[in-house]
Design a protein around this motif. Structure first.
Motif, mmCIF file in Angstrom:
data_model
loop_
_atom_site.group_PDB
_atom_site.id
_atom_site.type_symbol
_atom_site.label_atom_id
_atom_site.label_comp_id
_atom_site.label_asym_id
_atom_site.label_seq_id
_atom_site.Cartn_x
_atom_site.Cartn_y
_atom_site.Cartn_z
ATOM 1 N N GLN A 149 4.439 25.693 8.755
ATOM 2 C CA GLN A 149 5.537 24.839 8.308
ATOM 3 C C GLN A 149 5.607 24.933 6.787
ATOM 4 O OE1 GLN A 149 7.700 23.088 10.280
ATOM 5 N NE2 GLN A 149 6.669 24.034 12.015
ATOM 6 N N LEU A 151 7.988 23.748 3.149
ATOM 7 C CA LEU A 151 9.017 22.909 2.563
ATOM 8 C C LEU A 151 9.975 23.819 1.806
ATOM 9 C CD1 LEU A 151 9.887 19.985 2.321
ATOM 10 C CD2 LEU A 151 8.569 19.823 0.218
ATOM 11 N N GLY A 153 13.407 23.683 -0.110
ATOM 12 C CA GLY A 153 14.323 22.675 -0.636
ATOM 13 C C GLY A 153 13.810 21.306 -0.219
ATOM 14 N N LYS A 154 14.613 20.595 0.524
ATOM 15 C CA LYS A 154 14.189 19.278 1.021
ATOM 16 C C LYS A 154 13.892 19.309 2.515
ATOM 17 C CE LYS A 154 16.737 16.684 -2.420
ATOM 18 N NZ LYS A 154 17.738 15.674 -2.693
ATOM 19 N N ASP A 155 14.002 20.492 3.111
ATOM 20 C CA ASP A 155 13.809 20.624 4.553
ATOM 21 C C ASP A 155 12.469 21.264 4.865
ATOM 22 O OD1 ASP A 155 16.393 19.627 5.035
ATOM 23 O OD2 ASP A 155 17.256 21.633 4.804
ATOM 24 N N GLU A 156 11.828 20.761 5.911
ATOM 25 C CA GLU A 156 10.606 21.386 6.404
ATOM 26 C C GLU A 156 10.995 22.342 7.516
ATOM 27 O OE1 GLU A 156 6.478 20.143 8.576
ATOM 28 O OE2 GLU A 156 7.279 18.775 7.075
ATOM 29 N N LEU A 157 10.670 23.630 7.327
ATOM 30 C CA LEU A 157 11.071 24.666 8.271
ATOM 31 C C LEU A 157 9.860 25.438 8.759
ATOM 32 C CD1 LEU A 157 14.096 26.132 6.286
ATOM 33 C CD2 LEU A 157 14.196 24.529 8.180
#
Length: 178
Positions: A149, A151, A153-157
């Motif tokens: 996982q 981070l 930007g502001k998204d956890e992908l």
């Protein structure tokens, strides 16, 4: 009902919502129409279908025909319930076979390795374990694939890392620029 279904399936230039309304509405209207007409069709169909069985089935066939024609509404509702159940079983079987086939094809089209070693869902598989397996006698080639996982930007992908020098031997990619 049949005209609405045909228009939804075969007419060109219709919006997706209009196609869904035509086909869905047509199917509902067809179902209701058959349900309303079925009790009136039971007696003639019982005589037509019962004719050859009366000749070979004897008294049991005559009783079966008479029983089905005695209460056409009950016979029609029983037949409708059986058809609904058979339809449901058929849809589930076809859907399951289609999903299985598409998943198997997706994997076999992409993975060309004779073995894939992986940990359970959510369980880490340490890189050192992969290196130790690579040194096992009989192993001729290997490649690591790591996922984690991240981070962005502001998204956890979920991200996947591969060894670019060895991965193409075992896995086929459809690369795009960018």
């Amino acid at each position: 009902a049949v005209a609405a279904i045909a228009a939804g399936v075969f007419a060109g230039g219709l919006s997706g919502l209009l196609v869904a309304l035509l086909v869905g509405g047509g199917l509902i209207a067809l179902f209701v129409g058959i349900a309303l007409a079925a009790p009136h069709l039971v007696t003639p169909l019982a005589r037509l279908i019962g004719w050859p069985t009366r000749r070979t089935g004897g008294i049991a066939a005559e009783l079966a025909e008479a029983n089905s024609a005695r209460n056409p509404g009950r016979t029609a509702s029983t037949a409708a319930a059986l058809m609904g159940g058979l339809t449901l079983v058929t849809v589930v079987a076809v859907l399951g076979a289609g999903l299985r086939s598409s998943v198997e094809n997706a994997v076999t089209d992409q993975v060309h390795a004779p073995y894939v070693l992986a940990a359970g869902e959510g369980v880490p598989f340490p890189a050192a374990e992969g290196d130790a397996l690579a040194e096992t006698p009989g192993v001729k080639a290997y490649s690591h694939v790591r996922d984690e996982q991240a981070l962005v930007g502001k998204d956890e992908l979920a991200v996947t890392g591969v060894d670019p020098d060895t991965i193409e031997r075992f896995y086929r990619f459809d690369w795009t620029d960018g």
